[in-house]
Enzyme design. Sequence first.
Site, short mmCIF file in Angstrom:
data_model
loop_
_atom_site.label_atom_id
_atom_site.label_comp_id
_atom_site.label_asym_id
_atom_site.label_seq_id
_atom_site.Cartn_x
_atom_site.Cartn_y
_atom_site.Cartn_z
CE1 TYR A 95 9.90 4.78 2.72
CE2 TYR A 95 7.77 6.45 2.43
CZ TYR A 95 8.30 5.52 3.72
OH TYR A 95 7.36 5.62 4.65
NE ARG A 108 11.10 5.45 8.46
CZ ARG A 108 10.42 5.14 7.50
NH1 ARG A 108 10.06 4.48 6.78
NH2 ARG A 108 9.12 6.38 7.56
CB ALA A 163 1.78 -0.48 6.13
NE ARG A 192 0.09 12.81 -0.93
CZ ARG A 192 -0.21 13.72 -1.96
NH1 ARG A 192 0.84 14.50 -2.53
NH2 ARG A 192 -1.51 13.87 -2.67
CG ASN A 242 7.82 -2.18 -0.65
OD1 ASN A 242 8.15 -1.94 1.30
ND2 ASN A 242 9.59 -0.73 -0.76
N PRO A 292 0.78 -0.91 0.16
CG PRO A 292 -0.17 -0.95 2.24
CD PRO A 292 0.64 -2.30 0.92
CG ASN A 293 -0.18 3.96 1.12
OD1 ASN A 293 -0.88 4.77 1.22
ND2 ASN A 293 0.00 4.64 2.38
CD GLU A 342 10.68 -8.10 5.55
OE1 GLU A 342 11.14 -9.44 5.68
OE2 GLU A 342 10.70 -6.76 5.20
CG HIS A 369 11.89 -2.92 4.03
ND1 HIS A 369 9.90 -2.88 3.51
CD2 HIS A 369 11.75 -4.11 4.27
CE1 HIS A 369 9.45 -3.65 4.61
NE2 HIS A 369 10.55 -4.35 5.24
O1 CA2 Z 1 11.02 1.07 3.16
C1 CA2 Z 1 9.95 0.72 2.17
O2 CA2 Z 1 10.19 0.48 1.45
C2 CA2 Z 1 8.41 1.15 3.75
O3 CA2 Z 1 8.18 -0.93 3.22
C3 CA2 Z 1 7.63 1.64 2.84
C4 CA2 Z 1 6.21 1.71 3.71
C5 CA2 Z 1 6.85 1.98 5.30
O4 CA2 Z 1 5.69 1.29 5.47
C6 CA2 Z 1 8.26 0.65 5.42
O5 CA2 Z 1 7.80 0.96 7.32
C7 CA2 Z 1 8.75 0.42 5.19
C8 CA2 Z 1 5.20 2.48 3.13
C9 CA2 Z 1 5.58 3.16 1.68
C10 CA2 Z 1 4.42 3.99 1.12
O6 CA2 Z 1 5.18 4.65 0.42
C11 CA2 Z 1 4.65 6.20 0.52
C12 CA2 Z 1 5.32 6.85 -0.75
C13 CA2 Z 1 5.24 8.05 -1.23
C14 CA2 Z 1 4.26 9.26 0.08
C15 CA2 Z 1 4.25 8.15 1.51
C16 CA2 Z 1 4.15 7.09 1.29
#
Ligand code: CA2
Length: 146
Positions: free
Chosen positions: A25, A109, A79, A20, A76, A12-13, A100, A102
């Site tokens: 990221y 974090r 969340a 963003r 990946n 997700p996201n 896995e 990230h």
């Molecule tokens: O670091 C990563 O790849 C994560 O899997 C990214 C997740 C986070 O919840 C994990 O703890 C680590 C979040 C992905 C959301 O991606 C966004 C990208 C741009 C703007 C907002 C969120």
Amino acid sequence: MATKRILVLNGPNLNLLGKRQPEIYGRASLSDIEKQVRALAKELGVEIDFRQSNSEGELVTWIQDAAGKFDALVINPAAYTHTSLAMRDAISAVGIPTVEIHLSNIHKRESFRHHSYIAEVAVGQIAGFGVQSYLMGLRAAAAQLV
Ligand code: CA2
């Protein structure tokens, strides 16, 4: 020998990448990442399917359906890494070697990101290298198949 197939899943996201929070990221969009992953797949001689979903159920279904169709999984879970027993059970059930990945280093974090439900059913975890985490993840998955 048949060409090996690797499923690359995004949680997700991750569709918001590049739009963003670039400070966490990076500036690459998911489609930029997909292009780099596809280029590396060609070099490695593997076939990939690259997908993203915001839905836990859809991700679980894709993992279940991977049985017999894919030789490895690069994921990946975003969340859902930190919450999804359902995705962990699906990976465990299909028994496909899983890497896995990230973008960020989840261990550097917030403490709620330190635990991964996926880690214990994955061959290994790569975190903190941005887009390179995807490329290292694909190499690691392909190396499991030789
Ligand atoms: O670091 C990563 O790849 C994560 O899997 C990214 C997740 C986070 O919840 C994990 O703890 C680590 C979040 C992905 C959301 O991606 C966004 C990208 C741009 C703007 C907002 C969120």
